[in-house]
Scaffold this active site. Structure first.
Site, mmCIF file in Angstrom:
data_model
loop_
_atom_site.group_PDB
_atom_site.id
_atom_site.type_symbol
_atom_site.label_atom_id
_atom_site.label_comp_id
_atom_site.label_asym_id
_atom_site.label_seq_id
_atom_site.Cartn_x
_atom_site.Cartn_y
_atom_site.Cartn_z
ATOM 1 N N GLY A 53 0.901 -1.261 0.272
ATOM 2 C CA GLY A 53 -0.151 0.148 -0.005
ATOM 3 C C GLY A 53 0.743 1.818 -0.122
ATOM 4 O O GLY A 53 0.416 2.323 0.087
ATOM 5 N N ASP B 43 3.661 1.991 -1.896
ATOM 6 C CA ASP B 43 4.291 1.934 -2.737
ATOM 7 C C ASP B 43 5.787 1.996 -3.523
ATOM 8 O O ASP B 43 5.991 1.145 -3.793
ATOM 9 C CB ASP B 43 3.103 2.117 -4.180
ATOM 10 C CG ASP B 43 1.730 1.874 -4.215
ATOM 11 O OD1 ASP B 43 1.597 1.767 -3.169
ATOM 12 O OD2 ASP B 43 1.351 2.393 -5.504
ATOM 13 N N ARG C 277 5.384 11.639 -9.126
ATOM 14 C CA ARG C 277 4.370 9.793 -9.067
ATOM 15 C C ARG C 277 5.858 8.930 -8.412
ATOM 16 O O ARG C 277 7.120 9.183 -9.059
ATOM 17 C CB ARG C 277 4.182 9.310 -10.707
ATOM 18 C CG ARG C 277 2.383 9.907 -10.422
ATOM 19 C CD ARG C 277 2.388 9.845 -10.231
ATOM 20 N NE ARG C 277 1.615 7.890 -9.917
ATOM 21 C CZ ARG C 277 0.635 7.208 -9.170
ATOM 22 N NH1 ARG C 277 -0.092 7.447 -8.254
ATOM 23 N NH2 ARG C 277 0.935 5.826 -9.810
ATOM 24 N N TYR D 69 4.986 11.138 -3.737
ATOM 25 C CA TYR D 69 4.272 10.476 -3.146
ATOM 26 C C TYR D 69 4.503 9.605 -1.726
ATOM 27 O O TYR D 69 4.397 9.775 -0.929
ATOM 28 C CB TYR D 69 4.576 8.998 -4.265
ATOM 29 C CG TYR D 69 3.653 7.747 -4.120
ATOM 30 C CD1 TYR D 69 2.382 8.618 -4.944
ATOM 31 C CD2 TYR D 69 3.402 6.215 -5.574
ATOM 32 C CE1 TYR D 69 1.044 7.437 -4.999
ATOM 33 C CE2 TYR D 69 2.724 5.737 -5.579
ATOM 34 C CZ TYR D 69 1.419 6.343 -5.873
ATOM 35 O OH TYR D 69 0.486 5.325 -5.967
ATOM 36 N N GLU E 101 -5.516 13.146 -2.457
ATOM 37 C CA GLU E 101 -4.651 12.366 -2.079
ATOM 38 C C GLU E 101 -3.146 11.687 -0.662
ATOM 39 O O GLU E 101 -3.624 11.204 0.188
ATOM 40 C CB GLU E 101 -4.140 11.687 -3.049
ATOM 41 C CG GLU E 101 -4.387 10.457 -3.672
ATOM 42 C CD GLU E 101 -2.862 10.368 -4.818
ATOM 43 O OE1 GLU E 101 -2.632 10.430 -5.207
ATOM 44 O OE2 GLU E 101 -2.590 8.531 -4.570
HETATM 45 C C1 2M8 Z 1 -1.674 3.321 -5.209
HETATM 46 O O1 2M8 Z 1 -1.163 2.803 -5.686
HETATM 47 C C2 2M8 Z 1 -1.770 2.316 -6.924
HETATM 48 C C3 2M8 Z 1 -1.447 0.355 -7.160
HETATM 49 O O2 2M8 Z 1 -1.984 -0.756 -6.797
HETATM 50 C C4 2M8 Z 1 -0.478 2.696 -8.279
HETATM 51 O O3 2M8 Z 1 0.080 3.292 -7.956
HETATM 52 O O4 2M8 Z 1 -1.377 2.900 -9.381
HETATM 53 C C5 2M8 Z 1 -1.190 3.275 -3.298
HETATM 54 O O5 2M8 Z 1 -0.790 4.837 -3.006
HETATM 55 C C6 2M8 Z 1 -1.750 2.317 -3.019
HETATM 56 O O6 2M8 Z 1 -1.848 2.783 -1.581
HETATM 57 C C7 2M8 Z 1 -3.825 2.775 -3.723
HETATM 58 O O7 2M8 Z 1 -4.590 1.497 -2.388
HETATM 59 C C8 2M8 Z 1 -3.769 2.877 -4.519
HETATM 60 C C9 2M8 Z 1 -5.532 3.762 -5.242
HETATM 61 O O8 2M8 Z 1 -6.081 3.918 -4.287
HETATM 62 O O9 2M8 Z 1 -3.189 3.868 -5.076
#
Ligand code: 2M8
Length: 445
Positions: free
Chosen positions: A171, A173, A209, A368, A412
């Site tokens: 979570g 990332d 990102r 991020y 976010e």
């Molecule tokens: C973010 O992760 C996704 C991949 O799972 C991404 O960057 O594409 C993270 O912040 C993750 O914790 C979160 O669950 C997801 C969707 O909000 O985004």
């Protein structure tokens, strides 16, 4: 800080969740994440249960309906209406190559932190008894199967510390915590199949990102999992990112405790989840505590060593009250120090909790999971602090998140020094955090 209008925040948060409700679940965001995400679904259920328990039940049912027959609960349940809008999408994952994946829906082949049992407990508590029972009778066996998957498939060392095999499974990332283990993947020896990122040049500046170099490693892992048809033992033999994460495992302890109390509510035997909770707590304390640094660390299974990084994740064991009083006090003093924005360093000169120590070289206030304040971590840490008796600090962290949302909207993530909003906005998961927070505590700000 101006006065917080909590009623207005509640109203706005509900409106965001309503606007992202697409019939069966909340769309994680309009542009960046247009599908259902595993742990966001749990957080959505916690938020929805405060005013629409019917939707909270539907959200969790939709996710658990995509569970694999080996118990895996996927990180993403793809919505075919948004095909091509997210990368890696359903085709790159191609979950159909696994004998365990469901045939009625396409998913990714990894997981996220297991918050769903915690969400189910809140949903049951906030639903009518009859509806709660109907919901729980159907979902309880699936949740049990999910936890069993973690102990059977993700714990080859039989330490009661399930591993993650992709940074996205945490979570958090691109947290610096994963950097050393990602270095186990030697990119100079690998040809990553061509791909095009879909997260860049959207509504979020690219510098907020993860880097391209990180994505090469992320996608290499995805491709390898697919090549081995998501067979866990083949993956274990052929990839080399396996990490035991204190945050993931502290959440698992908390989720096991929730599952045990749901079992009792249903008249089922709670002993399995109770035992899992005890054994995982013990394993976190014995394997992941770094005595020299007085903090919890991740464990790199491949290199067989701790990954010692000053990140918010190292405070996670607060959450499941895993620590002794002495360890708790040491962790508290560290969390309430200048690197993480202490209570006396106010007003608005910093915001808690930065996800990485602000005095560390790798800290980046805007990138991020490498420094910014997030609702997920604030929520988890404040809950843990409350459980361990650090109420003032917990309230300070909660207040900071509410104040950030009040001032800058439901973003976010946020810069811990400037406080400014980062990432995509509005971000429904932040709305869910606010709703659950406001329903859980009485505030007089
Ligand atoms: C973010 O992760 C996704 C991949 O799972 C991404 O960057 O594409 C993270 O912040 C993750 O914790 C979160 O669950 C997801 C969707 O909000 O985004």
């Amino acid at each position: 800080m101006g006065k917080l209008n909590l009623d207005s925040l509640k109203y706005q948060a509900e409106e965001i969740l309503d606007n992202h409700w697409i019939g069966e679940h909340v769309k994680a965001t309009d542009q960046l994440y247009p599908h259902q995400w595993g742990w966001d679904a749990g957080w959505f259920a916690m938020g929805l249960s405060t005013y629409r328990p019917d939707r909270a039940r539907a959200e969790l049912n939709h996710l658990m309906d995509a569970q694999w027959d080996n118990g895996l609960v996927p990180q993403i349940v793809f919505n075919p209406n948004y095909k091509g809008e997210y990368f890696p999408g359903a085709d790159r994952w191609d979950s159909t190559v696994s004998q365990h994946s469901p045939s009625h829906v396409r998913t990714s082949g990894i997981i996220q932190p297991p918050v769903q049992a915690i969400a189910a407990k809140k949903t049951v508590e906030r639903s009518d008894e009859k509806e709660a029972r109907e919901f729980l009778e159907a979902i309880y066996p699936k949740l049990l199967r999910w936890h069993e998957y973690l102990y059977v498939e993700r714990d080859p060392l039989q330490e009661y510390l399930p591993y993650i095999r992709h940074p996205w499974e945490s979570g958090l990332d691109n947290s610096p915590d994963w950097d050393p283990a990602l270095e186990n993947i030697d990119l100079s020896k690998i040809d990553v199949e061509p791909y095009q990122r879909k997260d860049l040049n959207k509504d979020v500046p690219n510098e907020q990102r993860p880097s391209d170099e990180k994505y090469d490693r992320y996608i290499h892992l995805v491709d390898t999992f697919r090549r081995y048809q998501y067979d866990e033992s083949a993956i274990y033999d052929h990839t080399n990112f396996f990490v035991q994460d204190p945050l993931f495992n502290a959440i698992l302890v908390k989720a096991n405790q929730a599952l045990a109390s749901l079992a009792k509510w249903l008249g089922e035997d709670p002993r399995r989840p109770e035992r899992w909770a005890e054994l995982t707590s013990l394993a976190i304390r014995t394997k992941l505590w770094n005595n020299e640094k007085s903090r919890f660390v991740c464990w790199d299974i491949v290199a067989n060593r701790g990954i010692d990084k000053p990140s918010a994740l190292s405070f996670a064991p607060f959450l499941a009250e895993i620590v002794t009083k002495v360890e708790a006090q040491t962790m508290y003093e560290s969390l309430n120090s200048v690197g993480y924005c202490p209570m006396d360093q106010r007003e608005e000169t910093c915001w808690s909790v930065p996800t990485y120590n602000m005095h560390s070289e790798e800290f980046d206030p805007d990138n991020y999971w490498r420094g910014p304040v997030w609702g997920y971590t604030n929520r988890l840490l404040s809950q843990g602090l409350r459980d361990c008796g650090y109420i003032d600090k917990a309230r300070a962290i909660e207040k900071d998140f509410l104040a950030l949302v009040n001032k800058y909207g439901f973003s976010e993530y946020y810069d811990p020094i400037e406080g400014c909003p980062l990432g995509t906005s509005p971000f429904p998961t932040s709305a869910a955090h606010v709703l659950d927070l406001l329903a859980s505590h009485d505030y007089q700000f």
